[in-house]
Design a protein around this motif. Structure first.
Motif, PDB file in Angstrom:
ATOM      1  N   VAL A 189      -5.139  12.324  -6.442  1.00 48.41           N
ATOM      2  CA  VAL A 189      -3.766  12.786  -6.614  1.00 48.41           C
ATOM      3  C   VAL A 189      -2.872  11.554  -6.734  1.00 48.41           C
ATOM      4  O   VAL A 189      -3.068  10.568  -6.020  1.00 48.41           O
ATOM      5  N   ARG A 190      -1.917  11.585  -7.622  1.00 47.05           N
ATOM      6  CA  ARG A 190      -1.011  10.449  -7.806  1.00 47.05           C
ATOM      7  C   ARG A 190      -0.270  10.180  -6.497  1.00 47.05           C
ATOM      8  O   ARG A 190       0.129  11.083  -5.798  1.00 47.05           O
ATOM      9  N   ARG A 191      -0.090   8.883  -6.185  1.00 49.66           N
ATOM     10  CA  ARG A 191       0.396   8.541  -4.853  1.00 49.66           C
ATOM     11  C   ARG A 191       1.780   9.104  -4.564  1.00 49.66           C
ATOM     12  O   ARG A 191       2.072   9.457  -3.409  1.00 49.66           O
ATOM     13  N   ASP A 192       2.668   9.181  -5.557  1.00 43.67           N
ATOM     14  CA  ASP A 192       4.006   9.696  -5.267  1.00 43.67           C
ATOM     15  C   ASP A 192       3.956  11.205  -5.026  1.00 43.67           C
ATOM     16  O   ASP A 192       4.690  11.729  -4.180  1.00 43.67           O
ATOM     17  N   LEU A 193       3.059  11.886  -5.736  1.00 41.83           N
ATOM     18  CA  LEU A 193       2.917  13.328  -5.502  1.00 41.83           C
ATOM     19  C   LEU A 193       2.240  13.561  -4.153  1.00 41.83           C
ATOM     20  O   LEU A 193       2.603  14.487  -3.415  1.00 41.83           O
ATOM     21  N   ASP A 195       2.600  11.677  -1.636  1.00 41.48           N
ATOM     22  CA  ASP A 195       3.657  11.414  -0.662  1.00 41.48           C
ATOM     23  C   ASP A 195       4.514  12.655  -0.445  1.00 41.48           C
ATOM     24  O   ASP A 195       4.803  13.045   0.692  1.00 41.48           O
ATOM     25  N   VAL A 196       4.889  13.299  -1.540  1.00 43.81           N
ATOM     26  CA  VAL A 196       5.689  14.523  -1.419  1.00 43.81           C
ATOM     27  C   VAL A 196       4.872  15.592  -0.702  1.00 43.81           C
ATOM     28  O   VAL A 196       5.319  16.198   0.277  1.00 43.81           O
TER      29      VAL A 196
ATOM     30  N   PHE B 378      12.283   4.616  -2.044  1.00 46.94           N
ATOM     31  CA  PHE B 378      12.537   5.591  -3.107  1.00 46.94           C
ATOM     32  C   PHE B 378      13.301   4.862  -4.217  1.00 46.94           C
ATOM     33  O   PHE B 378      14.367   4.295  -3.955  1.00 46.94           O
ATOM     34  N   LEU B 396       7.192   1.389  -9.477  1.00 45.36           N
ATOM     35  CA  LEU B 396       5.793   1.785  -9.232  1.00 45.36           C
ATOM     36  C   LEU B 396       5.380   1.503  -7.789  1.00 45.36           C
ATOM     37  O   LEU B 396       4.505   2.175  -7.245  1.00 45.36           O
ATOM     38  N   ALA B 397       5.985   0.497  -7.178  1.00 46.72           N
ATOM     39  CA  ALA B 397       5.664   0.178  -5.786  1.00 46.72           C
ATOM     40  C   ALA B 397       6.318   1.154  -4.815  1.00 46.72           C
ATOM     41  O   ALA B 397       5.938   1.210  -3.647  1.00 46.72           O
ATOM     42  N   CYS B 398       7.306   1.906  -5.297  1.00 49.88           N
ATOM     43  CA  CYS B 398       8.016   2.836  -4.413  1.00 49.88           C
ATOM     44  C   CYS B 398       7.150   4.069  -4.119  1.00 49.88           C
ATOM     45  O   CYS B 398       6.263   4.427  -4.887  1.00 49.88           O
ATOM     46  N   ASP B 399       7.448   4.707  -2.999  1.00 49.25           N
ATOM     47  CA  ASP B 399       6.719   5.919  -2.647  1.00 49.25           C
ATOM     48  C   ASP B 399       7.057   7.067  -3.590  1.00 49.25           C
ATOM     49  O   ASP B 399       6.220   7.936  -3.836  1.00 49.25           O
ATOM     50  N   ARG B 400       8.282   7.076  -4.090  1.00 49.20           N
ATOM     51  CA  ARG B 400       8.689   8.068  -5.082  1.00 49.20           C
ATOM     52  C   ARG B 400       9.709   7.436  -6.027  1.00 49.20           C
ATOM     53  O   ARG B 400      10.407   6.504  -5.644  1.00 49.20           O
ATOM     54  N   ARG B 435      -2.067   4.089  -9.756  1.00 50.32           N
ATOM     55  CA  ARG B 435      -1.337   5.342  -9.920  1.00 50.32           C
ATOM     56  C   ARG B 435      -2.175   6.383 -10.668  1.00 50.32           C
ATOM     57  O   ARG B 435      -2.139   7.560 -10.333  1.00 50.32           O
ATOM     58  N   GLY B 462       3.849  10.521 -16.496  1.00 48.49           N
ATOM     59  CA  GLY B 462       3.472  10.368 -15.085  1.00 48.49           C
ATOM     60  C   GLY B 462       4.042   9.117 -14.448  1.00 48.49           C
ATOM     61  O   GLY B 462       3.578   8.691 -13.385  1.00 48.49           O
ATOM     62  N   ILE B 464       7.211   8.628 -13.374  1.00 47.91           N
ATOM     63  CA  ILE B 464       8.217   8.918 -12.341  1.00 47.91           C
ATOM     64  C   ILE B 464       7.793  10.189 -11.604  1.00 47.91           C
ATOM     65  O   ILE B 464       6.911  10.913 -12.066  1.00 47.91           O
ATOM     66  N   SER B 465       8.435  10.432 -10.474  1.00 48.38           N
ATOM     67  CA  SER B 465       8.060  11.609  -9.683  1.00 48.38           C
ATOM     68  C   SER B 465       8.828  12.849 -10.125  1.00 48.38           C
ATOM     69  O   SER B 465       8.257  13.909 -10.330  1.00 48.38           O
ATOM     70  N   PHE B 466      10.134  12.702 -10.284  1.00 46.95           N
ATOM     71  CA  PHE B 466      10.993  13.843 -10.590  1.00 46.95           C
ATOM     72  C   PHE B 466      12.114  13.400 -11.529  1.00 46.95           C
ATOM     73  O   PHE B 466      12.534  12.242 -11.487  1.00 46.95           O
TER      74      PHE B 466
END
Lengths: 551, 551
Positions: A189-193, A195-196, B378, B396-400, B435, B462, B464-466
């Motif tokens: 699973v992608r790390r940011d997802l 994390d969520v 973030f 990319l280093a951020c959690d989201r 990632r 893929g 970004i997160s949102f």
């Protein structure tokens, strides 16, 4: 309040006729493990196992069931894990059980549940048994971690059922049974997802759960059972298990337990409470063991390598859960070495037979259990020892090996074909490869050696740590044990966890190294287990109170 | 008693003219880092730095020295690390300093010293600077761990000098600066010998130290200096560093520090204490940066990528040590994206120039420092952002990463050649590879994309997160920050440490994952830090008292 974690002598002995929490049913090549936890049948009475939440007792049955499918039901090629309750699959480890457990019990509970899930993955990778998680209701925390151990995860689409890891948002701890590692390393699973997902208590459901790779499919309620059956059948079709073989019944071990010892047929563990040591002895078979498939199958669970390692496995669990103050284990192997050599020859020659394959993988898992047991292990290799081949893996698994170099009494160790690749450690390497990371040539050299090694040969080959002579032996061994006994048990646990697993890391070592070590840290933090910590506060009035300092 | 760990605002700014503990001298291609710790110049006054023991202040100077050798002395090809004191090389981290430090400080102290030692190995692996540890006296604990970070370890044979890791036998903790990992994974010492070595306080000396692979050579006192010089010269001969280049002076950063902010030329960190968040902003250069080696060298430490990442590095350390209650960092990148794109083109084209190479590796190490900072990050990607190429590594280093999808205002991100392989993480993979472990094709797809990505393209790729629209943006971001701020800081630390490093493990991730996590656990145990724990009891009358339960 912390209570003593379990009854004085916890036992791991069970069988399907005694299960309280699981129903194990068979339908040709498909077995179904139905979870139906009895609320009132926890190991302690200070919690109730609501919503298919589990304690160690539930997991002991699960571990037993997976083992019995391997040995007793060779015709099984796929296992469906599901819930027999309405609208709930599994709510995870029971929080009130965790909240009321000592630190040591929490850590050992997580270690055992991790080993159970890895045993599921081992059955899939090595034994032709594939697992389908059929999530038919609430699936939270350890419930989802159980699903993560399966080959495929099917989620019912009832508009409500989600998968979740609520440990961090609700309890201030980690999903400690491999969850975080399997989410990013197994399911990728992608790390940011991830994390969520790991921070929203309500979890993720429906199409998004598939898109995020958290589950393999979401299926409408009406077609769920059929889809599960189809996937199980498809996975079963990939198996190489025999269709017509008879299973091998695993009968109770029935050890004799006294205050200071636990004695089995081929294994005994004897405690010396003053020195905080135990002597773990494995005994070779008295007579020739069967060497053809028919005879081996006829011998069943009394086939010595299976019998001895089942007993060893049980003894290790006994040590972990019932003898927490015993710091050092002296490992001995005794008897007629010719029988051990013969058994190794049989294991090697018959390794393609389904039952022998299961025996070898069982030995492998037991040796891993030893690697992961946080006690110091010293092998004492004396004349008439049987540290040979498979049993020499025991010495290799020890933190040190002392071998008596006696002028008058022969004392040898030996390797066999079984040391080549049959018993990889959690890091994916054999114990010989791990030992000789710096001198890889020594692995082949040792394996190519003709016949047994005497103490000086063993020392030169790097297979033992020290070879004191008969004048020094007693003092050197006594001193080593005394010195060990004086050290901080926590520092030893951390030290051994780092020194035992050199070389590559795998999903497995990541779970026991990185994930478990962090979980152990968190399990001690006031933010989790303090009076107002999240784990303690759960289910009470009010919110937990945190010290906001980041470490 | 635990004291507040350091002065209110610890600074990492130093230079050789201000060193109190090290003498850095140059002799053509060989530099010598002589350790001569001033007993009375510790960061706190509740301990004295006897026997070349060290505290954070000593290590800040060491980190600075290694950095300056890379930038200011391109002619240096080998560094000798030795002691200027008689009969003592280095006694390791000061025990009274550790005993008097808070848990959080201990953990962050170890993290920084680990990063310093990894920077030594990075200089060796990537910058043509080899390190020789010339152990000319007592070498214990962190002293030996410093030697382990060097390419070669030479030990004086004076009949007395040994190398040792006495942490477990004397202090009940682990050698926490990579010692255990480097012993078995870098020097590949056999695990049973490593077990013995790590439990005998007096250590190992002479021929045995060589046989056990703990050092590379033992050399009689009379020939020691000459042997060290020979080995340094031999290692220097393998280097590809330029002989005639002029160094780049690293001048002080001189940030403006107020109660709630630290502001540099291209970076600012602004604290919101009520929300326990900080905003970390990187600003693109205002005008065109030089793009030829001559111009870049002439610009020196003001070359924007070096200047900006030196500032970022300092800001991260400030955050770690001086702002422990700030849990979430909002990362922004602003300015003229064309300048950032141009800088990336220059970095890529001139990467073989020694100075540009150093800049790229510095950026890499700073990004790793971010990965290893136990705060939630973030990225907020808004119109006029400059998250492009090198700066997109920050996102990319951020959690989201949240990216505003505004109907009227353009908002894009971009990749560059610098995202291909220039900035590997501790796990050896790039952030894009990590990632997309589950969908490796997406790495090449993203890198092959022509031009910038708008929010929907970034989402589909893929990256970004949102991508909330302008109606949802404020609420969604506010809610994410509020939810994060409510979670247990310890659980977040453990969770992030597990989710950020999917994929392969390396020596580096083993040190920060397995070893550090276990050390953090031990640093909380009563057996170490309780009133009668080994770390507290050290140097007092009487033995420590242990709870003997093994976990």
């Amino acid at each position: 309040m912390e209570t003593s974690a379990v009854a004085p002598s916890l036992t791991f002995d069970t069988d399907p006729s005694r299960y309280q929490h699981w129903k194990l049913t068979y339908d040709g090549p498909i077995a179904t493990l139905g979870m139906d936890v009895r609320e009132d049948a926890g190991l302690r009475d200070d919690y109730r196992l609501k919503l298919n939440s589990y304690d160690l007792g539930v997991d002991i049955e699960l571990a037993d069931a997976v083992l019995r499918i391997r040995f007793e039901h060779p015709e099984v090629r796929a296992v469906v894990i599901t819930s027999l309750k309405e609208r709930v699959f599994c709510a995870g480890a029971n929080i009130f059980m965790l909240g009321g457990s000592s630190h040591g019990f929490k850590v050992n509970f997580c270690k055992f549940t991790n080993e159970t899930r890895l045993a599921i993955e081992d059955a899939s990778a090595n034994s032709g048994i594939k697992f389908v998680a059929a999530i038919n209701g609430i699936c939270a925390g350890g419930g989802y971690e159980l699903a993560l151990a399966c080959d495929e995860i099917l989620l019912v689409d009832d508009g409500n059922t989600a998968v979740s890891l609520p440990e961090t948002p609700l309890l201030g701890v980690l999903p400690g049974t491999g969850g975080l590692t399997r989410v990013v390393d197994k399911r990728k699973v992608r790390r940011d997802l991830a994390d969520v997902f790991s921070t929203v208590a309500e979890g993720v459901k429906g199409k998004r759960a598939v898109e995020w790779r958290l589950v393999d499919a979401v299926i409408p309620k009406s077609g769920f059972s059929q889809a599960v059956a189809q996937r199980a059948a498809a996975l079963a079709a990939t198996s190489d298990r025999p269709a017509q073989a008879n299973g091998i019944e695993l009968r109770p071990l029935n050890p004799r337990i006294t205050g200071d010892s636990i004695a089995y047929s081929a294994v005994s563990l004897t405690i010396d409470r003053d020195r905080r040591t135990a002597e773990l002895e494995l005994r070779a078979p008295d007579a020739a063991e069967p060497d053809t498939p028919d005879h081996i199958v006829a011998t069943g669970d009394q086939f010595w390598p299976l019998r001895a390692f089942r007993e060893l496995d049980d003894a290790l669990l006994h040590l972990r859960f019932n003898e927490s103050e015993i710091g050092t284990v002296i490992v001995k192997a005794t008897g007629d070495v010719a029988q051990v050599v013969a058994v190794d020859r049989t294991l090697d020659r018959q390794r393609d037979h389904w039952f022998v394959r299961e025996v070898i993988h069982f030995i492998k898992r037991t040796l891993k259990r030893l690697d992961l047991t946080s006690r110091s292990f010293f092998a004492l290799i004396e004349p008439d020892n049987v540290f040979s081949g498979t049993l020499f893996e025991l010495a290799l698994a020890c933190d040190r090996a002392y071998m008596l170099d006696h002028p008058d009494r022969a004392n040898t160790i030996g390797l066999s074909a079984m040391n080549r690749s049959s018993y990889p450690m959690s890091n994916g390497l054999t114990r010989l490869q791990t030992r000789f990371l710096g001198e890889p040539g020594k692995v082949l050299e040792a394996l190519a050696h003709e016949g047994p090694f005497d103490p000086q040969e063993a020392l030169a080959a790097g297979l033992i740590s020290f070879a004191p002579d008969d004048l020094d032996w007693d003092d050197e061994v006594r001193l080593a044990l005394e010195e060990r006994a004086a050290l901080s048990p926590d520092a030893l646990t951390g030290m051994e966890a780092n020194l035992r697993f050199a070389g590559p890391e795998t999903l497995e070592t990541k779970i026991f190294g990185r994930l478990s070590a962090w979980q152990n840290w968190i399990f001690q933090r006031p933010n989790a287990v303090g009076e107002h910590g999240a784990l303690k506060a759960y289910g009470r009035e009010g919110r937990p109170e945190f010290d906001w300092k980041r470490t």
